[in-house]
Design a protein around this motif. Structure first.
Motif, mmCIF file in Angstrom:
data_model
loop_
_atom_site.group_PDB
_atom_site.id
_atom_site.type_symbol
_atom_site.label_atom_id
_atom_site.label_comp_id
_atom_site.label_asym_id
_atom_site.label_seq_id
_atom_site.Cartn_x
_atom_site.Cartn_y
_atom_site.Cartn_z
ATOM 1 N N PHE A 61 0.841 -1.203 0.000
ATOM 2 C CA PHE A 61 0.000 0.000 0.000
ATOM 3 C C PHE A 61 0.876 1.252 0.000
ATOM 4 O O PHE A 61 0.655 2.182 -0.778
ATOM 5 N N THR A 81 -8.052 1.291 -0.723
ATOM 6 C CA THR A 81 -8.475 -0.106 -0.720
ATOM 7 C C THR A 81 -9.992 -0.102 -0.847
ATOM 8 O O THR A 81 -10.612 0.967 -0.844
ATOM 9 N N ARG A 129 -6.381 -2.266 7.286
ATOM 10 C CA ARG A 129 -5.651 -2.845 6.157
ATOM 11 C C ARG A 129 -4.819 -4.035 6.625
ATOM 12 O O ARG A 129 -4.748 -5.056 5.959
ATOM 13 N N LEU A 138 -8.122 -6.743 5.840
ATOM 14 C CA LEU A 138 -8.153 -6.783 4.374
ATOM 15 C C LEU A 138 -7.743 -8.180 3.903
ATOM 16 O O LEU A 138 -8.425 -8.785 3.113
#
Lengths: 328, 328
Positions: free
Chosen positions: A105, A306, B324, B328
């Protein structure tokens, strides 16, 4: 249609082909070009008006393409292509190495912010739709547990592992949720379950001539990480059976949140998928999020995102008014 | 905790009580006050440090309350309270008169934009979570059909209708999905189904002394709009049985999207709920969206919103980085 979103595909394996098929179902989108590392002429692409180009030509298409959908793998392709393409295009990818998502990310975010582009990473069903359900249901029912089950479905990684065993000519591996575990969760019993207690691994194997099947079976069942901790079933079949019965790529699974509210009231939320084609479904999710990336970028929301940051309304070709009227 | 989100409740019926219970499960939130149209002393509220006040006092609490959760009904309460409270507070409501949502949205939007507040309307599970699933799954699988089933669950509106029949001392009505219809949809057969072909209506009725049960049954089964078009079952029980077996408010249902991709591959997405307490679950959804309304307003996003416009990340008390990494 002049307002169509212009899309490019990087990588033309199962996922890339699925993206091309999904775009055909979207009148608001147009597939402009497919980029490949192979010799472009070697690809058989039968879609009118779509260019097939070498990946090194991509950078001269920044004005022709609104969103680039990256269809490479997470092991080696995306760690390189993700940041590289985010410097030039809005991008979508299905990066799924869970442990490295934060690092990935950050790399993509830096590249996308520098270019003013929008990149949505780790899109698909897990990570992706399953992740959204894990987040939302935990937020709604904070007192509870979340259970992700995968399958029945073909696991590419485990199939590859079986194929590497000496004497194996061909193989597939299906991951199958254990029914008793599923029932306990659906009943709100909130059991403690390791991944191995939730899933069964079933292999269909073609043995090479002259190899000992018992030895192959033993080697599969004791393979660390992949099978040793699991209940594993090994079935030997012929090469003809493998081709006839096991060449599709089905998958699926479910996320269950089991929580309690008030004075001990059980509340169960379940999200499930039953897919004939895993790559085509994943591709369909990528295409819906391509629409979102395009819109977010038009609003000036640059950087990596995301699925958690994307409002549902951005996925649909319909207007907010239409959606409120027809689907709310 | 000084960073807690301060919440007020307007209306203290089943839904308002559910909201109070849900806030107790959220360490990042604090219930400040409950506002009622009744005499405040007449409410039995057993929560420490929570004020119980008359609704007319609400406007002097604009500095003490970050989000007001409106727990009134859609028929008469919300059309008045929605715009009225949006002029003073960030608000959440569960407005569910589907046909009038666009009109209601516009009224609340005007009020909220004038005050610089954020109001999320029509929150809950339908409208709400079911709506999100209808939107997202249609966007992902444009070639297909969406099916919403409700139940098994107690329908308040239909129970009230049965109670209005002459000779009925008490009654409940359960809406139950018809299994054959569900199976056809789950198999990807994409049948054409009217609401009446998807649901069965089962009534449990206590008859008053001296009334003809056959006549009551006939009157229920032929009632226009509510029952005439449906397969309806009427069971007569005693007042004791009604109290013992039918005083909970369970509900649930599912949204199924059945689509096709590529060369005729079936893809099925299903979202389902199995709820011991409908009002407590709806309340839990309202509370998660109260967190979102607070954050959207802090970002300056004033006006009316629906669940369609809210990114999932706003519902969770966790940071984007944490989400995240872990979900995720």
């Amino acid at each position: 249609m002049s307002s169509q979103i212009k899309v490019g595909i990087v990588g033309y394996g199962n996922l890339g082909k699925g993206v091309a098929a999904a775009i055909e179902q979207c009148p608001d989108m147009e597939l402009v070009a497919i980029f490949t590392r192979r010799t472009p002429d070697s690809l058989s692409v039968n879609i009118p008006n779509v260019k097939v180009l070498h990946i090194s030509d991509a950078e001269s298409y920044t004005n022709e393409i609104d969103v680039m959908i990256l269809c490479g793998g997470s092991a080696t392709d995306l760690p390189e292509q993700g940041p590289q393409f985010a410097r030039l295009f809005n991008t979508i990818d299905s990066y799924d190495t869970h442990a490295k998502i934060p690092e990935y990310f950050n790399m993509v975010d830096e590249a996308a912010k520098a270019s003013g582009k929008t990149s949505i990473i780790s899109v698909g069903w897990d990570p992706g739709l399953f992740s959204i359900n894990r987040l939302m249901t935990e937020a709604i029912l904070p007192n509870g547990g979340t259970y992700s089950f995968w399958g029945k479905g073909l696991s590419q990684g485990h199939s590859d592992a079986v194929r590497r065993v000496d004497g194996v000519a061909g193989a597939v591996q299906y991951t199958i949720p254990i029914e008793e575990a599923v029932e306990k969760v659906r009943n709100g019993e909130n059991p403690e379950l390791a991944t191995a207690e939730k899933h069964l691994r079933v292999c269909y194997v073609v043995a090479e001539e002259g190899y000992d099947k018992a030895k192959i079976e033993q080697e599969i069942k004791t393979m660390p990480n992949y099978f040793a901790d699991y209940e594993t079933e090994v079935n030997f079949i012929t090469a003809e059976e493998l081709k006839a019965d096991h060449s599709k790529l089905p998958h699926g699974g479910f996320v269950i949140r089991s929580g309690k509210t008030g004075e001990d009231n059980k509340q169960i939320i379940e999200f499930s998928l039953n897919l004939d084609s895993n790559p085509e479904f994943t591709a369909s999710v990528l295409v819906a999020y391509a629409r979102a990336a395009y819109r977010l970028n038009n609003e000036g929301q640059a950087g990596a995102k995301t699925v958690f940051e994307v409002p549902p309304v951005y996925l649909s070709p319909k207007s907010a008014e239409e959606l409120r009227r027809d689907l709310l």
